[in-house]
Design a protein around this motif. Structure first.
Motif, PDB file in Angstrom:
ATOM      1  N   GLU A 125       0.841  -1.201   0.000  1.00 36.85           N
ATOM      2  CA  GLU A 125       0.000   0.000   0.000  1.00 36.85           C
ATOM      3  C   GLU A 125       0.877   1.253   0.000  1.00 36.85           C
ATOM      4  O   GLU A 125       0.662   2.184  -0.784  1.00 36.85           O
ATOM      5  CB  GLU A 125      -0.920   0.009   1.224  1.00 36.85           C
TER       6      GLU A 125
ATOM      7  N   GLU B  96       2.650   1.820  -3.211  1.00 37.57           N
ATOM      8  CA  GLU B  96       1.733   1.930  -4.347  1.00 37.57           C
ATOM      9  C   GLU B  96       1.958   0.819  -5.382  1.00 37.57           C
ATOM     10  O   GLU B  96       2.070   1.052  -6.583  1.00 37.57           O
ATOM     11  CB  GLU B  96       1.857   3.307  -5.010  1.00 37.57           C
TER      12      GLU B  96
ATOM     13  N   TYR C 251      -7.328   1.231 -10.179  1.00 35.76           N
ATOM     14  CA  TYR C 251      -8.600   0.820 -10.780  1.00 35.76           C
ATOM     15  C   TYR C 251      -9.302   2.004 -11.423  1.00 35.76           C
ATOM     16  O   TYR C 251      -9.074   3.173 -11.077  1.00 35.76           O
ATOM     17  CB  TYR C 251      -9.483   0.168  -9.711  1.00 35.76           C
TER      18      TYR C 251
ATOM     19  N   ASN D   8     -12.362   3.043 -11.286  1.00 33.87           N
ATOM     20  CA  ASN D   8     -13.242   3.840 -10.416  1.00 33.87           C
ATOM     21  C   ASN D   8     -13.320   3.182  -9.040  1.00 33.87           C
ATOM     22  O   ASN D   8     -12.825   2.067  -8.831  1.00 33.87           O
ATOM     23  CB  ASN D   8     -14.635   3.971 -11.041  1.00 33.87           C
ATOM     24  N   GLU D   9     -13.969   3.858  -8.109  1.00 32.61           N
ATOM     25  CA  GLU D   9     -14.047   3.380  -6.723  1.00 32.61           C
ATOM     26  C   GLU D   9     -14.842   2.081  -6.632  1.00 32.61           C
ATOM     27  O   GLU D   9     -14.507   1.198  -5.832  1.00 32.61           O
ATOM     28  CB  GLU D   9     -14.695   4.455  -5.850  1.00 32.61           C
ATOM     29  N   ARG D  10     -15.880   1.954  -7.427  1.00 28.78           N
ATOM     30  CA  ARG D  10     -16.684   0.722  -7.396  1.00 28.78           C
ATOM     31  C   ARG D  10     -15.845  -0.471  -7.824  1.00 28.78           C
ATOM     32  O   ARG D  10     -15.906  -1.543  -7.230  1.00 28.78           O
ATOM     33  CB  ARG D  10     -17.907   0.879  -8.313  1.00 28.78           C
ATOM     34  N   ASP D  11     -15.044  -0.273  -8.880  1.00 27.86           N
ATOM     35  CA  ASP D  11     -14.147  -1.315  -9.369  1.00 27.86           C
ATOM     36  C   ASP D  11     -13.143  -1.708  -8.284  1.00 27.86           C
ATOM     37  O   ASP D  11     -12.856  -2.892  -8.074  1.00 27.86           O
ATOM     38  CB  ASP D  11     -13.397  -0.794 -10.603  1.00 27.86           C
ATOM     39  N   LYS D  12     -12.633  -0.717  -7.614  1.00 24.76           N
ATOM     40  CA  LYS D  12     -11.640  -0.943  -6.557  1.00 24.76           C
ATOM     41  C   LYS D  12     -12.230  -1.747  -5.412  1.00 24.76           C
ATOM     42  O   LYS D  12     -11.618  -2.701  -4.911  1.00 24.76           O
ATOM     43  CB  LYS D  12     -11.116   0.400  -6.056  1.00 24.76           C
ATOM     44  N   GLN D  13     -13.432  -1.369  -4.974  1.00 25.72           N
ATOM     45  CA  GLN D  13     -14.072  -2.063  -3.857  1.00 25.72           C
ATOM     46  C   GLN D  13     -14.449  -3.496  -4.225  1.00 25.72           C
ATOM     47  O   GLN D  13     -14.495  -4.386  -3.372  1.00 25.72           O
ATOM     48  CB  GLN D  13     -15.310  -1.287  -3.418  1.00 25.72           C
TER      49      GLN D  13
ATOM     50  N   LYS E  91     -10.216  -5.230  -5.418  1.00 22.98           N
ATOM     51  CA  LYS E  91      -9.005  -5.197  -4.581  1.00 22.98           C
ATOM     52  C   LYS E  91      -9.053  -6.157  -3.383  1.00 22.98           C
ATOM     53  O   LYS E  91      -8.050  -6.817  -3.083  1.00 22.98           O
ATOM     54  CB  LYS E  91      -8.741  -3.765  -4.106  1.00 22.98           C
TER      55      LYS E  91
END
Length: 431
Positions: free
Chosen positions: A334, A337, A342, A344-349, A352
């Motif tokens: 983390e 980095e 990703y 967008n945030e939805r993709d990340k959630q 990941k």
């Protein structure tokens, strides 16, 4: 009297160039223990600027015998090859390798003087040996020809014209010595071995994470093994993680544990004491079917039982450690980095957490997969795994990791559950 021999002073420094002041000071301590000392005393003073004005390392060993002085010193100077230092593999005795390390003082001082007392046939004799950095290929000596009034043996090395500071001693050298000797002090705990610095004994327990003692009993032949397990906080330098086989507290043999060199920083030592090792043939191979003529061998059922039990024990002890370090790995990824970026945030959630869980599981199974990777390689690996994890190639990803690692049943099922659909798990495992 001065003695000069073949190899040049610069040649000696070249051969020993990989030594730093920490390792050099450790070598003088090893020389003391090699001389059967049980106490090493390090004393130093510093000036107002924090630079060392004096440094001595004293031991209560058997001293340097003047009658064998040429045998002790001259072989070092015959050729560069004679100065190569090779650590013993299966014993902790003569760890200082016959005193070659006594020439490494050039890393932190200009001059070294040995004042030594040894037991001769007609009483104690004392003498002095001197070597300077500018003339490492020669030494001067002066020994009394008659017995002295001394009533004990030992050697004190005094270093002058020092190039080391008090802060360096406290923050670098002393912590290094704790990691270098903690396993050896524990090995000889029954002999009360100690290293004393300015009147205070070094506390080797500061490197102990966990210490446990227990017995293993082989019922068929009523053999008992007394076990002491130590999980160290930091690495043991060249010693690595080993089994120490003892009889009556005396080391008979040592060898690497089955979890040594797993690239996971799980530093440990196992001390095993049993009369079973009194006439044990450690040179035999574990898969030999023959029985040793005298005593037992690695093919014996007792030895196989011991190693099997200890391997299982170490694996259980290693599990929570690996979980802890898996979390540290995630934190470092983390911070640096390493994880994919990703869209967008939805993709990340969505993606990941699955990648993080898989990374943790892989590390706990085989930490070596993530060792020796640079930043770009880490990023590439994470990106590739992420792509395959969220595609129709998960079966191939599972087969890849299954081929790279030796999976136990529990690990196999965990990896399958992370990579495959529930229906696929049953099909892949053949259940």
């Amino acid at each position: 009297m001065s003695v000069k021999v073949n190899i040049t002073s610069k040649g000696i420094q070249k051969v020993l160039k990989n030594y730093n002041e920490k390792q050099a000071i450790a070598e003088y301590i090893w020389n003391g223990f090699d001389a059967n000392a049980d106490t090493i005393e390090i004393d130093y003073t510093a000036n107002a600027l924090g630079l060392l004005e004096s440094l001595t390392i004293a031991d209560n060993g058997y001293g340097i015998n003047f009658e064998r002085l040429k045998q002790k010193f001259d072989p070092f100077y015959e050729s560069e090859k004679s100065l190569q230092i090779v650590a013993p593999k299966h014993t902790s005795k003569m760890h200082g390798r016959n005193g070659v390390g006594r020439l490494t003082f050039f890393t932190f001082a200009h001059d070294a003087t040995w004042q030594t007392t040894y037991q001769a046939e007609k009483g104690f004799r004392s003498g002095e040996i001197h070597i300077s950095t500018g003339g490492l290929n020669s030494y001067s000596h002066d020994f009394n020809t008659s017995p002295t009034a001394m009533d004990n043996t030992g050697t004190t090395v005094s270093f002058t014209n020092l190039r080391i500071g008090e802060q360096e001693m406290k923050e670098l050298v002393l912590p290094y010595l704790i990691n270098e000797f903690c396993w050896f002090i524990e090995l000889n705990k029954h002999k009360n071995y100690s290293i004393v610095v300015n009147g205070e004994a070094l506390d080797f327990s500061t490197n102990v994470k966990t210490l446990e003692e227990f017995n293993l009993f082989y019922p068929d032949t009523a053999v008992t093994f007394k076990i002491k397990y130590v999980h160290w906080k930091e690495n043991l330098h060249k010693e690595l993680s080993k089994y120490y086989f003892l009889t009556g507290g005396e080391e008979i043999y040592k060898d690497y544990t089955t979890l040594n060199k797993k690239s996971d920083d799980y530093f440990h030592s196992i001390y095993i004491d049993s009369d079973f090792f009194r006439d044990f043939d450690f040179k035999s191979f574990e898969n030999e079917g023959q029985v040793a003529i005298f005593g037992a061998a690695k093919s014996s059922p007792e030895y196989r039982f011991l190693i099997k039990e200890l391997t299982a024990y170490l694996k259980e002890k290693r599990k929570p450690f690996l979980k802890e370090y898996a979390n540290r790995l995630i934190d470092s990824y983390e911070q640096d980095e390493i994880f994919p970026i990703y869209a967008n945030e939805r993709d990340k959630q969505l993606k990941k957490p699955k990648l993080v869980n898989l990374l943790k599981a892989l590390y706990e199974i085989e930490p070596k997969l993530f060792s020796s990777l640079n930043t770009d390689q880490k990023k590439t690996l994470m990106h590739l795994i992420d792509l395959l994890l969220h595609s129709d190639q998960r079966v191939q990803l599972f087969e890849l990791f299954n081929g790279l690692m030796e999976l136990e049943t529990e690990e196999y099922d965990e990896l399958a559950s992370l990579l495959l659909d529930k229906d696929m798990v049953g099909y892949t495992t053949g259940s």
